[in-house]
Design an enzyme around this catalytic site. Structure first.
Site, PDB file in Angstrom:
ATOM      1  N   GLU A 216       0.835  -1.199   0.000  1.00 14.46           N
ATOM      2  CA  GLU A 216       0.000   0.000   0.000  1.00 14.46           C
ATOM      3  C   GLU A 216       0.866   1.244   0.000  1.00 14.46           C
ATOM      4  OE1 GLU A 216      -1.995   0.973   3.778  1.00 14.46           O
ATOM      5  OE2 GLU A 216      -1.437  -1.035   4.395  1.00 14.46           O
TER       6      GLU A 216
ATOM      7  N   CYS B 281      -3.603  -3.333   4.441  1.00 18.15           N
ATOM      8  CA  CYS B 281      -2.785  -4.441   4.960  1.00 18.15           C
ATOM      9  C   CYS B 281      -3.323  -5.814   4.568  1.00 18.15           C
ATOM     10  CB  CYS B 281      -2.710  -4.361   6.479  1.00 18.15           C
ATOM     11  SG  CYS B 281      -2.063  -2.805   7.055  1.00 18.15           S
TER      12      CYS B 281
ATOM     13  N   HIS C 117      -3.298  -9.682  12.152  1.00 20.40           N
ATOM     14  CA  HIS C 117      -2.620  -8.501  11.603  1.00 20.40           C
ATOM     15  C   HIS C 117      -2.142  -7.673  12.802  1.00 20.40           C
ATOM     16  CE1 HIS C 117      -1.520  -4.849   9.765  1.00 20.40           C
ATOM     17  NE2 HIS C 117      -2.571  -4.180  10.188  1.00 20.40           N
TER      18      HIS C 117
HETATM   19  P1  HMG Z   1      -3.291   6.777  21.482  1.00 18.59           P
HETATM   20  O1  HMG Z   1      -3.620   8.212  21.424  1.00 18.59           O
HETATM   21  O2  HMG Z   1      -1.918   6.390  21.885  1.00 18.59           O
HETATM   22  O3  HMG Z   1      -4.376   5.997  22.364  1.00 18.59           O
HETATM   23  O4  HMG Z   1      -3.563   6.148  20.056  1.00 18.59           O
HETATM   24  P2  HMG Z   1      -4.558   5.941  23.939  1.00 18.59           P
HETATM   25  O5  HMG Z   1      -4.299   7.253  24.567  1.00 18.59           O
HETATM   26  O6  HMG Z   1      -5.906   5.300  24.131  1.00 18.59           O
HETATM   27  O7  HMG Z   1      -3.421   4.936  24.458  1.00 18.59           O
HETATM   28  C1  HMG Z   1      -3.269   3.660  23.934  1.00 18.59           C
HETATM   29  C2  HMG Z   1      -3.246   2.656  25.096  1.00 18.59           C
HETATM   30  O8  HMG Z   1      -2.138   2.952  25.941  1.00 18.59           O
HETATM   31  C3  HMG Z   1      -4.495   2.708  25.976  1.00 18.59           C
HETATM   32  O9  HMG Z   1      -4.819   1.375  26.353  1.00 18.59           O
HETATM   33  C4  HMG Z   1      -4.013   3.449  27.218  1.00 18.59           C
HETATM   34  O10 HMG Z   1      -4.745   3.154  28.397  1.00 18.59           O
HETATM   35  C5  HMG Z   1      -2.587   2.936  27.298  1.00 18.59           C
HETATM   36  P3  HMG Z   1      -6.198   0.702  25.829  1.00 18.59           P
HETATM   37  O11 HMG Z   1      -7.301   1.569  26.307  1.00 18.59           O
HETATM   38  O12 HMG Z   1      -6.113   0.741  24.317  1.00 18.59           O
HETATM   39  O13 HMG Z   1      -6.163  -0.664  26.396  1.00 18.59           O
HETATM   40  N1  HMG Z   1      -1.709   3.801  28.094  1.00 18.59           N
HETATM   41  C6  HMG Z   1      -0.771   3.340  28.923  1.00 18.59           C
HETATM   42  N2  HMG Z   1      -0.420   2.085  29.268  1.00 18.59           N
HETATM   43  C7  HMG Z   1       0.619   1.939  30.146  1.00 18.59           C
HETATM   44  N3  HMG Z   1       1.275   2.986  30.700  1.00 18.59           N
HETATM   45  C8  HMG Z   1       0.937   4.260  30.381  1.00 18.59           C
HETATM   46  C9  HMG Z   1      -0.120   4.464  29.462  1.00 18.59           C
HETATM   47  N4  HMG Z   1      -0.682   5.574  28.928  1.00 18.59           N
HETATM   48  C10 HMG Z   1      -1.664   5.147  28.100  1.00 18.59           C
HETATM   49  N5  HMG Z   1       1.623   5.279  30.912  1.00 18.59           N
HETATM   50  C11 HMG Z   1      -3.816   4.508  18.374  1.00 18.59           C
HETATM   51  C12 HMG Z   1      -3.508   4.771  19.829  1.00 18.59           C
HETATM   52  C13 HMG Z   1      -3.793   3.032  18.092  1.00 18.59           C
HETATM   53  C14 HMG Z   1      -5.215   5.066  18.060  1.00 18.59           C
HETATM   54  C15 HMG Z   1      -2.746   5.255  17.531  1.00 18.59           C
HETATM   55  O14 HMG Z   1      -1.480   4.710  17.770  1.00 18.59           O
HETATM   56  C16 HMG Z   1      -3.029   5.190  16.051  1.00 18.59           C
HETATM   57  O15 HMG Z   1      -3.794   5.983  15.497  1.00 18.59           O
HETATM   58  N6  HMG Z   1      -2.361   4.221  15.320  1.00 18.59           N
HETATM   59  C17 HMG Z   1      -2.527   4.054  13.881  1.00 18.59           C
HETATM   60  C18 HMG Z   1      -3.804   3.329  13.530  1.00 18.59           C
HETATM   61  C19 HMG Z   1      -3.761   1.865  13.893  1.00 18.59           C
HETATM   62  O16 HMG Z   1      -2.717   1.263  14.032  1.00 18.59           O
HETATM   63  N7  HMG Z   1      -4.949   1.250  13.966  1.00 18.59           N
HETATM   64  C20 HMG Z   1      -5.061  -0.159  14.278  1.00 18.59           C
HETATM   65  C21 HMG Z   1      -6.293  -0.806  13.656  1.00 18.59           C
HETATM   66  S1  HMG Z   1      -6.428  -0.464  11.910  1.00 18.59           S
HETATM   67  C22 HMG Z   1      -5.185  -1.467  11.204  1.00 18.59           C
HETATM   68  O17 HMG Z   1      -4.664  -2.317  11.835  1.00 18.59           O
HETATM   69  C23 HMG Z   1      -4.827  -1.188   9.795  1.00 18.59           C
HETATM   70  C24 HMG Z   1      -3.489  -0.522   9.558  1.00 18.59           C
HETATM   71  O18 HMG Z   1      -2.438  -1.439   9.770  1.00 18.59           O
HETATM   72  C25 HMG Z   1      -3.428   0.057   8.148  1.00 18.59           C
HETATM   73  C26 HMG Z   1      -3.823  -0.839   6.990  1.00 18.59           C
HETATM   74  O19 HMG Z   1      -4.699  -1.668   7.017  1.00 18.59           O
HETATM   75  O20 HMG Z   1      -3.224  -0.605   5.954  1.00 18.59           O
HETATM   76  C27 HMG Z   1      -3.257   0.654  10.495  1.00 18.59           C
END
Ligand code: HMG
Length: 395
Positions: free
Chosen positions: A82, A114, A236
Site C-alpha cells: 500500500e 494491509c 494482523h
Molecule cells: P493513542 O492516542 O496512543 O491511544 O492512540 P490511547 O491514549 O488510548 O493509548 C493507547 C493505550 O495505551 C491505551 O490502552 C491506554 O490506556 C494505554 P487501551 O485503552 O487501548 O487498552 N496507556 C498506557 N499504558 C501503560 N502505561 C501508560 C499508558 N498511557 C496510556 N503510561 C492509536 C492509539 C492506536 C489510536 C494510535 O497509535 C493510532 O492511530 N495508530 C494508527 C492506527 C492503527 O494502528 N490502527 C489499528 C487498527 S487499523 C489497522 O490495523 C490497519 C493498519 O495497519 C493500516 C492498513 O490496514 O493498511 C493501520
C-alpha cells in the site's frame, strides 16, 4: 478425489538496518514510555534508509528463497503493497529484474491496505492448484509513515516478507475455507497526493475488532474449524497490543460456543511467539501478519507439526479475512531463524535527529537527478532517481 496440499513452502523477511528506540521518541514527545511498551506493545520501529524502498526491502527478503531451482518454477510474482512507488508500473517488475526471474513469469501488484498479502496468498494457492508444477512468489513490502508528533507516530515501521507458495509445501498447508468481511469505511487511508497516511485511530481499532468477529462468524458458516481446534493465532499486527485486544475479543465471542470450554490462560498462550518480531520492527502493513507467522514458527519452543493455526488479516477501508492452515511435519528444517535473528541483532539505533533526517526522504518532482545517500546494508539498494526513473543496484 484427494485434495491437493498447497501452501507456504518457505518464508523470509527483511527490515531496514535502522531503527528508532521508542524510548527516544517517548522522551522527545513527553510521553510516559509505559504507553508505548505496554499501552501499544511496541519497543522499536524500523526506519528505512534513503537508499531503501519497498523494492529493495522486497528483493532482500526474496533473495534468500529464490534459488536456481525455484527460479525455474516461479511462474508468477504477486506483490502486495500500500506504499507503492508508481501508479502504473508494478514494484514487482523491478524485483523480477533484480532476482533474474524468467521472462515468461507474470508480475502484478495488489492493493487493499494491509489485507492485500492475504489476497495474494489465496490467489497463489488457486494458481498452484491449477498447475501444481509451478511456484508462485508472494511478496508484501511496506513503509508505514504517519505524521510526526501524531498519536500514530510510534506505530510506524517497515519490512517485507517473501513466500514461495507451491504444492506439497514444507511449512504450512493453507485450508480452502475462509471467512470474509468488507465494509466501506474511512478508518485509515492515504490519498495519492499525501506522503503520510490519514487515520481515525480509535475508530480503526473498533473497525478491526468488528471485522474480526464478522470474519470469524463467516468462517464458521463456511465450514471453518471450531475455535478449540486452533492451537495458535496470527493476527494482523499494526502494534502488538492490537493482537492481544483481538485475541481477547475472539475469546469473549467464542467461549460460549466452544463445546470443550475455553480456559483463558490456555487461550492467551495461543498468541505467544507471534508478537516477538513485530514488537521491534513496527507496522509493516501488508507484511505484518506474515512476519508474525515467521515469528511463531521460528521462536516457538513447542513442536508445531500438525497444529492448526488461525489467521486474521485486516486491511483498513476495510476488507478482512479469517482463514487457517496446518503446520507441516519437519517445518523447522525449512526456516531461516538464525539469519533473521542475525539481521535484527545487527541493526543500528538512530538518534532522534538521525530519525528526522531519514523521515524526510528525498522525493524529486521535476525529473532532477537525485543520488541516494548510502545507508542500507542489504544486497539491493536504490542508487538514484533520474528523469523520474528509479535505478537499483545489486552489491
Ligand atoms: P493513542 O492516542 O496512543 O491511544 O492512540 P490511547 O491514549 O488510548 O493509548 C493507547 C493505550 O495505551 C491505551 O490502552 C491506554 O490506556 C494505554 P487501551 O485503552 O487501548 O487498552 N496507556 C498506557 N499504558 C501503560 N502505561 C501508560 C499508558 N498511557 C496510556 N503510561 C492509536 C492509539 C492506536 C489510536 C494510535 O497509535 C493510532 O492511530 N495508530 C494508527 C492506527 C492503527 O494502528 N490502527 C489499528 C487498527 S487499523 C489497522 O490495523 C490497519 C493498519 O495497519 C493500516 C492498513 O490496514 O493498511 C493501520
Amino acid at each position: 478425489m484427494t485434495t491437493l496440499s498447497v501452501g507456504i513452502d518457505q518464508i523470509s523477511f527483511y527490515t531496514s538496518n535502522f531503527y528508532l528506540d521508542l524510548g527516544v521518541l517517548a522522551e522527545r514527545n513527553g510521553i510516559d514510555i509505559g504507553k508505548y511498551h505496554r499501552g501499544i506493545g511496541q519497543e522499536k520501529m524500523g526506519v528505512p534508509a534513503h537508499d531503501e524502498d519497498i523494492v529493495t526491502l522486497a528483493a532482500n527478503a526474496a533473495d534468500r528463497i529464490v534459488t536456481d531451482e525455484e527460479r525455474a518454477r516461479i511462474s508468477t510474482v504477486l506483490f502486495a503493497t500500500e506504499t507503492g512507488i508508481d501508479q502504473s508500473k508494478a514494484a514487482g517488475v523491478y524485483v523480477h529484474s533484480l532476482l533474474n526471474l524468467r521472462n515468461d513469469c507474470r508480475v502484478v501488484e495488489l492493493k487493499q491496505a494491509c489485507y492485500s498479502c492475504t489476497a495474494a496468498l489465496q490467489m497463489a494457492c488457486a494458481l498452484v492448484a491449477r498447475n501444481p508444477e509451478q511456484s508462485v512468489l508472494v511478496i508484501a513490502a511496506d513503509v508505514a509513515r504517519y505524521d510526526l508528533g501524531s498519536a500514530a507516530e510510534p506505530t510506524q515501521g517497515c519490512g517485507a516478507v517473501a513466500m514461495i507458495v507451491k504444492a506439497q509445501p514444507r511449512l504450512l498447508e493453507i485450508h480452502p475455507q475462509v471467512g470474509n468481511y468488507t465494509e466501506d469505511v474511512m478508518d485509515f487511508w492515504r490519498p495519492n497526493y499525501r506522503k503520510t497516511a490519514l487515520v481515525d485511530g480509535k475508530f480503526s481499532t473498533k473497525m478491526y475488532l468488528k471485522a474480526l468477529i464478522n470474519s470469524w462468524d463467516n468462517y464458521q458458516n463456511n465450514g471453518g474449524l471450531p475455535i478449540g481446534s486452533l492451537s495458535r493465532f496470527c493476527y494482523h499486527l499494526p502494534f502488538t497490543q492490537m493482537g492481544k485486544k483481538a485475541h481477547n475479543s475472539l475469546f469473549r465471542h467464542t467461549k460460549d460456543s466452544s463445546q470443550a470450554g475455553l480456559d483463558k490462560d490456555e487461550f492467551d498462550a495461543k498468541l505467544q511467539d507471534t508478537l516477538t518480531y513485530n514488537r521491534i520492527i513496527g507496522n509493516s502493513y501488508s507484511a505484518s501478519m506474515f512476519i508474525g507467522l515467521a515469528s511463531l514458527l521460528e521462536n516457538s519452543q513447542a513442536d508445531l507439526a500438525g497444529q492448526h493455526i488461525g489467521f486474521f488479516s485486516y486491511g483498513s477501508g476495510c476488507v478482512a479475512e479469517f482463514f487457517a492452515g496446518t503446520v507441516v511435519a519437519g517445518y523447522e528444517k525449512a526456516l531461516f531463524a538464525d539469519a533473521h535473528q542475525a539481521m535484527l541483532d545487527a541493526r543500528h539505533a538512530l538518534s532522534y535527529d538521525e530519525y528526522l533526517d531519514l523521515w524526510h526522504y528525498p522525493d524529486p518532482c521535476e525529473g532532477e537527478v537525485v543520488t541516494m545517500r548510502a545507508g542500507a546494508t542489504g544486497k539491493f539498494k536504490l542508487a538514484r532517481i533520474y528523469e523520474h526513473k528509479r535505478d537499483y543496484v545489486c552489491c
